[in-house]
Design a protein around this motif. Structure first.
Motif, PDB file in Angstrom:
ATOM      1  N   LYS A  51       0.833  -1.284   0.152  1.00 56.07           N
ATOM      2  CA  LYS A  51      -0.137   0.021   0.124  1.00 56.07           C
ATOM      3  C   LYS A  51       0.889   1.289  -0.029  1.00 56.07           C
ATOM      4  N   LEU A  52       1.945   1.153   0.771  1.00 50.84           N
ATOM      5  CA  LEU A  52       2.703   2.546   1.056  1.00 50.84           C
ATOM      6  C   LEU A  52       3.361   2.810  -0.316  1.00 50.84           C
ATOM      7  N   LEU A  53       3.628   1.677  -1.061  1.00 51.17           N
ATOM      8  CA  LEU A  53       4.656   1.851  -2.466  1.00 51.17           C
ATOM      9  C   LEU A  53       3.740   2.063  -3.609  1.00 51.17           C
ATOM     10  N   TRP A  54       2.635   1.440  -3.646  1.00 54.13           N
ATOM     11  CA  TRP A  54       1.899   1.449  -4.650  1.00 54.13           C
ATOM     12  C   TRP A  54       0.631   2.318  -4.843  1.00 54.13           C
ATOM     13  N   ASP A  55       0.052   2.762  -3.455  1.00 55.40           N
ATOM     14  CA  ASP A  55      -1.043   3.331  -3.326  1.00 55.40           C
ATOM     15  C   ASP A  55      -0.689   5.022  -3.960  1.00 55.40           C
ATOM     16  N   GLY A  56      -1.721   5.394  -4.854  1.00 54.30           N
ATOM     17  CA  GLY A  56      -1.306   6.687  -5.548  1.00 54.30           C
ATOM     18  C   GLY A  56      -0.394   6.709  -6.502  1.00 54.30           C
ATOM     19  N   PHE A  70       2.841   5.736  -6.886  1.00 52.90           N
ATOM     20  CA  PHE A  70       4.278   6.053  -6.805  1.00 52.90           C
ATOM     21  C   PHE A  70       5.191   5.760  -7.957  1.00 52.90           C
ATOM     22  N   ILE A  71       5.068   4.630  -8.407  1.00 56.16           N
ATOM     23  CA  ILE A  71       5.972   4.142  -9.398  1.00 56.16           C
ATOM     24  C   ILE A  71       5.198   3.216 -10.251  1.00 56.16           C
ATOM     25  N   CYS A  72       5.616   2.815 -11.350  1.00 52.38           N
ATOM     26  CA  CYS A  72       5.179   1.674 -12.232  1.00 52.38           C
ATOM     27  C   CYS A  72       6.007   0.522 -11.896  1.00 52.38           C
ATOM     28  N   GLY A  73       5.235  -0.701 -12.090  1.00 58.20           N
ATOM     29  CA  GLY A  73       5.719  -1.930 -11.682  1.00 58.20           C
ATOM     30  C   GLY A  73       6.559  -2.499 -12.647  1.00 58.20           C
ATOM     31  N   CYS A  74       6.807  -2.044 -13.936  1.00 57.06           N
ATOM     32  CA  CYS A  74       7.541  -2.465 -15.062  1.00 57.06           C
ATOM     33  C   CYS A  74       9.049  -1.967 -14.829  1.00 57.06           C
ATOM     34  N   GLY A  75       9.803  -2.438 -15.738  1.00 57.71           N
ATOM     35  CA  GLY A  75      11.153  -2.134 -15.500  1.00 57.71           C
ATOM     36  C   GLY A  75      11.900  -2.507 -14.251  1.00 57.71           C
ATOM     37  N   ALA A 115      14.737  -1.327  -7.864  1.00 58.71           N
ATOM     38  CA  ALA A 115      15.788  -0.158  -7.764  1.00 58.71           C
ATOM     39  C   ALA A 115      15.012   1.194  -7.012  1.00 58.71           C
ATOM     40  N   ALA A 116      13.733   1.281  -7.310  1.00 55.11           N
ATOM     41  CA  ALA A 116      13.063   2.437  -6.825  1.00 55.11           C
ATOM     42  C   ALA A 116      12.845   2.362  -5.303  1.00 55.11           C
ATOM     43  N   TYR A 117      12.480   1.087  -4.994  1.00 59.60           N
ATOM     44  CA  TYR A 117      12.164   0.703  -3.634  1.00 59.60           C
ATOM     45  C   TYR A 117      13.523   0.816  -2.665  1.00 59.60           C
ATOM     46  N   GLY A 174      13.225  -9.401   5.869  1.00 56.00           N
ATOM     47  CA  GLY A 174      14.480  -9.931   5.594  1.00 56.00           C
ATOM     48  C   GLY A 174      15.297  -8.837   4.914  1.00 56.00           C
ATOM     49  N   GLY A 175      15.022  -7.444   4.744  1.00 60.15           N
ATOM     50  CA  GLY A 175      15.931  -6.541   3.970  1.00 60.15           C
ATOM     51  C   GLY A 175      15.161  -6.174   2.790  1.00 60.15           C
ATOM     52  N   ILE A 176      16.001  -5.119   2.178  1.00 59.77           N
ATOM     53  CA  ILE A 176      15.409  -4.594   0.862  1.00 59.77           C
ATOM     54  C   ILE A 176      15.630  -5.370  -0.386  1.00 59.77           C
ATOM     55  N   ASP A 177      16.700  -6.413  -0.160  1.00 57.01           N
ATOM     56  CA  ASP A 177      16.938  -7.339  -1.367  1.00 57.01           C
ATOM     57  C   ASP A 177      15.782  -8.215  -1.708  1.00 57.01           C
ATOM     58  N   GLY A 178      15.305  -8.378  -2.621  1.00 61.80           N
ATOM     59  CA  GLY A 178      14.135  -9.387  -3.134  1.00 61.80           C
ATOM     60  C   GLY A 178      12.822  -8.712  -2.605  1.00 61.80           C
ATOM     61  N   ILE A 179      12.736  -7.365  -2.325  1.00 62.69           N
ATOM     62  CA  ILE A 179      11.375  -7.085  -2.070  1.00 62.69           C
ATOM     63  C   ILE A 179      10.300  -7.064  -3.038  1.00 62.69           C
ATOM     64  N   ASP A 180      10.949  -6.856  -4.299  1.00 59.16           N
ATOM     65  CA  ASP A 180       9.769  -6.756  -5.420  1.00 59.16           C
ATOM     66  C   ASP A 180       9.231  -8.247  -5.493  1.00 59.16           C
TER      67      ASP A 180
END
Length: 163
Positions: free
Chosen positions: A13-18, A20-25, A29-31, A126-132
């Motif tokens: 919700k935090l990163l996708w609501d509104g 903020f960024i597109c899920g392609c590409g 890296a943005a997260y 578990g950290g930022i790696d693999g969050i997508d």
């Protein structure tokens, strides 16, 4: 629902609501950039508090390094984002997400309750790696109502659990 699912739903919700960024590409890296900017301001605050405890004096003096030897504690915003226009856009976007709050300038920003929750949440999964890949497995949080019209998140959603 497990704690991890709850955390991931709210990160989603935090990163996708509104939109903020597109899920392609390369959204990861943005997260990671958002995480690094919030971490920069969190480290700045912790460093200032430690300097204040060590030397005494005013908190603003500690933040600015007045009366003590300033130690570079984290990559500077200029190192992370060398172009001033990009820096303005990125820090503004992180501010608009509600993760930092700025006073008279972006450089004096501090981490909000939601920003502290964000740092905790990323660490807890578990950290930022693999969050997508983790976010691809979840959706928006459901707080009552039906799935088409869920209740909105409240400030309680963004509190770091006390262990």
């Amino acid at each position: 629902m497990s704690l991890d699912d709850h955390v991931l739903n709210h990160l989603y919700k935090l990163l996708w609501d509104g939109e903020f960024i597109c899920g392609c590409g390369n959204p990861e890296a943005a997260y990671e950039l958002v995480w690094r900017v919030v971490k920069h301001f969190d480290d700045k605050d912790k460093h200032a508090d430690a300097q204040l405890a060590a030397v005494g004096g005013d908190r603003i003096d500690a933040i600015l390094g007045i009366g003590s030897r300033w130690v570079e504690f984290t990559p500077s915003l200029e190192d992370m984002l060398p172009d001033s226009g990009i820096r303005q856009i990125v820090v503004g976007a992180v501010d608009n997400l509600g993760l930092i709050q700025h006073g008279s300038s972006y450089y004096g920003s501090w981490v909000t309750m939601k920003g502290k929750w964000f740092l905790w949440a990323v660490e807890s999964i578990g950290g930022i790696d693999g969050i997508d890949e983790k976010l691809d497995m979840v959706g928006f949080p459901q707080h009552g109502g039906d799935w088409k019209n869920p209740e909105p998140c409240t400030d309680e959603c963004w509190k770091v659990p006390v262990s």
